[in-house]
Scaffold this motif. Structure first.
Motif, PDB file in Angstrom:
ATOM      1  N   ASP A 155       1.095  -0.860   0.276  1.00  0.00           N
ATOM      2  CA  ASP A 155      -0.016   0.047  -0.174  1.00  0.00           C
ATOM      3  C   ASP A 155       0.958   1.488   0.084  1.00  0.00           C
ATOM      4  O   ASP A 155       0.460   2.983  -0.429  1.00  0.00           O
ATOM      5  N   LYS A 191      -7.229   2.547  -4.657  1.00  0.00           N
ATOM      6  CA  LYS A 191      -5.976   3.139  -4.662  1.00  0.00           C
ATOM      7  C   LYS A 191      -6.320   4.387  -4.000  1.00  0.00           C
ATOM      8  O   LYS A 191      -6.080   4.853  -3.031  1.00  0.00           O
ATOM      9  N   ILE A 248      -6.954   4.960  -0.072  1.00  0.00           N
ATOM     10  CA  ILE A 248      -5.564   4.334   0.934  1.00  0.00           C
ATOM     11  C   ILE A 248      -4.785   6.494   0.217  1.00  0.00           C
ATOM     12  O   ILE A 248      -4.579   6.258   1.720  1.00  0.00           O
ATOM     13  N   ASP A 249      -5.237   6.596  -1.296  1.00  0.00           N
ATOM     14  CA  ASP A 249      -4.965   8.596  -1.026  1.00  0.00           C
ATOM     15  C   ASP A 249      -5.440   8.967   0.096  1.00  0.00           C
ATOM     16  O   ASP A 249      -5.167   9.933   0.552  1.00  0.00           O
ATOM     17  N   SER A 258       1.134   4.503  -2.863  1.00  0.00           N
ATOM     18  CA  SER A 258       0.740   5.677  -2.489  1.00  0.00           C
ATOM     19  C   SER A 258       1.856   6.538  -2.842  1.00  0.00           C
ATOM     20  O   SER A 258       1.013   7.945  -2.641  1.00  0.00           O
TER      21      SER A 258
END
Length: 571
Positions: A168, A453, A456-457, A172
Motif C-alpha cells: 500500500d 488506491k 488509500i490516498d 500511495s
C-alpha cells in the motif's frame, strides 16, 4: 513390540524370491543385513525443496532426526514427497494440498516403514503430510522447520504482515520500489517460515496442540540450535512409539481436536486453520464441523500479542514461553488428559511452563485482546458458513451495512480496483467471486483484497471484504472468507450485484444480503457458471471432486482411511 510384529518385516523378513529382492536392493546402498531386518524402520518424510524456501534447511534437520533414530536402535530411511512452497507455486499451493497428501499416504503405505517422522514447515506441507499419514495410521511424529528470525528494516522489526503495508505504501507513493527491494532481504534474513502467526506458524501450533509433536516444537526459531535438538529427540521418540504401537488414531481423538481449536483462538491463529483441521478430522474419522469452531472458540480471549493481530513475532513468542505457556493459561478449559506423542498427557507437557514476558503472552485475567481469534458466520449470503478473524479486524466494521462493489473474478478485480471511476467509498463492501475451491481453482489467498488506491490516498485502511477464497495467515482486516457454497457452485455469493446492501454483524455471527427472495430467485434462474473449467489432468480431477470449504476442501474420495496393510507383492 517384537521383531516379528514389525510392519517392515513383511518385506525384509520374507524368505524366497520376494525377501531376496527386498533385501538385495537395500544392500546395494552398502547397508548390512542386520540394519533393516531386526530394527524398527523409521521413514523420514521430507518436504525439502529449493522451490520451497521455508523448508530449504530440511536436509540438515533430517540428519538430526537420523541421529536420534539410530541412537534409539532404529533404522532411518529418508524419502521425498511433493513439496508445496507457498511463495512460488501458481496458481495457489492449496490446489495441490490434496495431491501432496496422496503422495504422502501412498509413499508410507507402499513401503517397509514401521513409523514415520513428518518434516514440514511451509503452510500446506503440514496439513498435507498429516492428512496423508492419517489415512495410513502408523506411529507418527511431526517436526516443524521453525520460523525465521525477526526481520530488521530501518531500525524496525518487520515480517510477512508488513508485505501488505509495504504494498500500500508503494501504491500511495510513500515508498519507492528501490526501498521495497532493500526490505525484501531485510525481512527474509534467515532460514525458516514466516516469522509471524501466519499459517505456517499456526500449523506448527496446531500439531503441537493436537499432541503430534514434542513440547515446544511450535515456536523454536529455525536458526536456533534447539530446533536440531528437538529433531534429534523426535527421532529417538518415534522408535519408542513404534515399540509402544502408539498410532495417530490414539492421539487424534475428539478431545485433541477440541484442544487445538481452543488454543488456536487464544493465539490468534490463521483462518486457514479451519479448513486444514476439518480435512485432518475427515481423514482420521473424527466428527467435526464448522459450528464446533465457533462454539469452542467463543469467549476465549487473545493471549498472544503477535502479528498480524498484535505487535510481536514468533521469535519473541518462543523466548516468552511459547505454546506451553499459553496452554497452561487455558488449563481449566482444556482436555488435560489427552495423550501426546511423547506418551505423556498434554497437561504433563505444559504444567511447568512459565510466561517470561507478559507483554508477549498475557494471562487470561488481563488478556491482550478480549476478542476471540476466530468467528464463524452464517446467513443468507453464506448458508453453509464463512469465517472471520475478529482479532485482526477493525472494531468499527464489526457491525456494518454497505453497498456491494462486485468483482466477478480475480481478473476483473485487478482490472478495475484502481480505476478512478470505480463507485466505491469508505462504506462500501468489496465482493470477490469465483475464487473458491472450484472457481479459481484451488481457493487462493486473495480474500484480503488490496483497497482501491483512491481510498488509500484518503487514509482509509480497511473495508469489509467478502469472498469465497482464503487469505494469508499473515494478512489482516475485516475480511469474510471461505463463503460456502462458493460462487462457482451457484451459491448466493454468485447472485450479488453492484449496489446490493450487505449487512455484517459479527457479534450475532450474521452475514445477510438485503435482497428479497423473489429477486434472488429471478437472478438464479438466469445465472450461468462463468469460472474456468479444466479439461485434463489433476486440475480436472480436483474440480470434479473437491468438497466445499465448510467440509475442509478435501477430495471426496480421500476422506477416511485405507489403513497400512498391503497384501500383494510386486514380483
Amino acid at each position: 513390540m517384537n521383531e516379528t510384529s514389525l510392519r517392515s518385516q513383511g518385506w525384509f523378513g520374507r524368505t524366497g524370491k520376494d525377501g531376496f529382492i527386498y533385501r538385495a536392493w537395500m544392500k546395494n546402498q552398502g547397508i548390512p543385513d542386520e540394519e533393516f531386518r531386526g530394527k524398527p524402520v523409521i521413514g523420514i518424510c521430507n518436504t525439502w525443496s529449493e522451490l520451497t524456501p521455508c523448508n530449504a534447511h530440511f536436509r540438515e534437520l533430517a540428519e538430526s532426526v537420523k541421529k536420534g533414530v539410530i541412537a534409539a536402535g532404529g533404522f532411518p530411511v529418508e524419502f521425498p514427497v511433493m513439496s508445496l512452497g507457498e511463495t512460488l507455486i501458481k496458481p495457489t499451493a492449496m490446489l495441490y494440498r490434496n495431491l501432496a497428501s496422496m503422495d504422502v499416504e501412498e509413499s508410507i503405505r507402499a513401503n517397509p516403514i514401521d513409523g514415520v517422522v513428518l518434516l514440514c514447515g511451509c503452510d500446506k506441507t503440514t496439513p498435507s503430510l498429516v492428512m496423508g499419514a492419517c489415512s495410513v495410521n502408523i506411529p507418527t511424529i511431526v517436526v516443524s522447520g521453525g520460523p525465521m528470525l525477526t526481520g530488521k528494516y530501518e531500525g524496525k522489526s518487520i515480517s510477512t504482515s508488513d508485505v501488505w503495508r509495504f504494498n500500500d505504501a508503494v501504491r500511495s507513493g510513500h515508498m519507492t520500489q528501490e526501498e521495497l527491494t532493500v526490505a525484501e532481504a531485510c525481512m527474509c534474513r534467515s532460514r525458516g517460515h514466516c516469522a509471524v502467526m501466519g499459517t505456517a506458524s499456526t500449523m506448527a501450533c496446531m500439531v503441537e496442540s493436537l499432541g503430534l509433536t514434542l513440547p515446544t516444537n511450535a515456536a523454536i526459531p529455525a536458526a536456533d540450535s534447539r530446533r536440531k535438538v528437538l529433531a534429534q529427540y523426535s527421532g529417538k521418540r518415534i522408535v519408542e512409539m513404534v515399540k509402544e504401537d502408539l498410532k495417530l488414531s490414539d492421539i487424534l481423538t475428539r478431545e485433541a481436536f477440541e484442544n487445538a481449536i481452543k488454543i488456536n483462538a487464544a493465539i490468534g491463529g490463521s483462518t486457514n486453520f479451519v479448513i486444514h483441521l476439518l480435512a485432518i478430522a475427515g481423514r482420521i474419522g473424527v466428527k467435526l464441523d464448522l459450528n464446533d469452531f465457533d462454539k469452542l472458540s467463543f469467549g476465549i480471549p487473545l493471549l498472544a500479542n503477535l502479528q498480524p493481530s498484535g505487535k510481536y513475532f514468533m521469535e519473541d513468542f518462543y523466548y516468552a514461553g511459547g505454546l506451553p505457556a499459553v496452554m497452561r493459561e487455558l488449563d481449566n478449559i482444556l482436555h488435560t488428559r489427552a495423550i501426546t506423542a511423547n506418551g505423556k498427557t498434554i497437561k504433563q507437557n505444559y504444567e511447568e511452563a512459565e510466561i517470561y514476558n507478559d507483554d508477549v503472552i498475557t494471562g487470561t485475567e488481563n488478556p491482550f485482546k478480549k476478542e476471540t481469534g476466530l468467528a464463524v458466520i452464517t446467513g443468507n449470503l453464506c448458508p453453509d458458513g464463512a469465517v472471520l478473524k475478529p482479532s485482526a479486524a477493525s472494531p468499527h466494521l464489526m457491525k456494518h451495512t454497505g453497498k456491494a462493489v462486485v468483482f466477478e473474478n480475480i481478473e476483473d478485480y485487478h482490472a478495475r480496483i484502481d480505476d478512478d471511476s470505480l463507485g466505491v467509498d469508505e462504506t462500501s463492501v468489496l465482493v470477490l467471486k469465483n475464487v473458491g475451491p472450484v472457481g479459481y481453482p484451488g481457493m487462493p489467498e486473495v480474500g484480503n483484497m488490496a483497497l482501491p488506491k483512491k481510498l488509500i490516498d484518503k487514509g482509509i485502511t480497511d473495508l469489509v471484504r467478502i469472498s469465497d477464497g482464503r487469505m494469508s495467515g499473515t494478512g489482516f482486516g475485516t475480511v469474510v472468507l471461505h463463503v460456502s457454497p462458493e460462487a462457482a457452485k451457484g451459491g448466493p455469493l454468485a447472485l450479488v450485484q453492484n449496489g446490493d446492501l450487505i449487512e455484517l454483524d459479527v457479534e450475532n455471527r450474521s452475514l445477510e444480503l438485503k435482497v428479497s427472495k423473489e429477486e434472488l430467485d429471478k437472478r438464479r434462474a438466469s445465472w450461468k457458471p462463468s469460472h474456468n473449467v479444466s479439461g485434463r489432468g489433476y486440475v480436472q480431477l480436483y474440480q470434479q471432486h473437491v468438497c466445499q470449504a465448510h467440509l475442509g476442501a478435501d477430495l471426496d474420495f480421500l476422506t477416511g482411511s485405507s489403513g497400512s496393510t498391503v497384501t500383494r507383492d510386486s514380483h
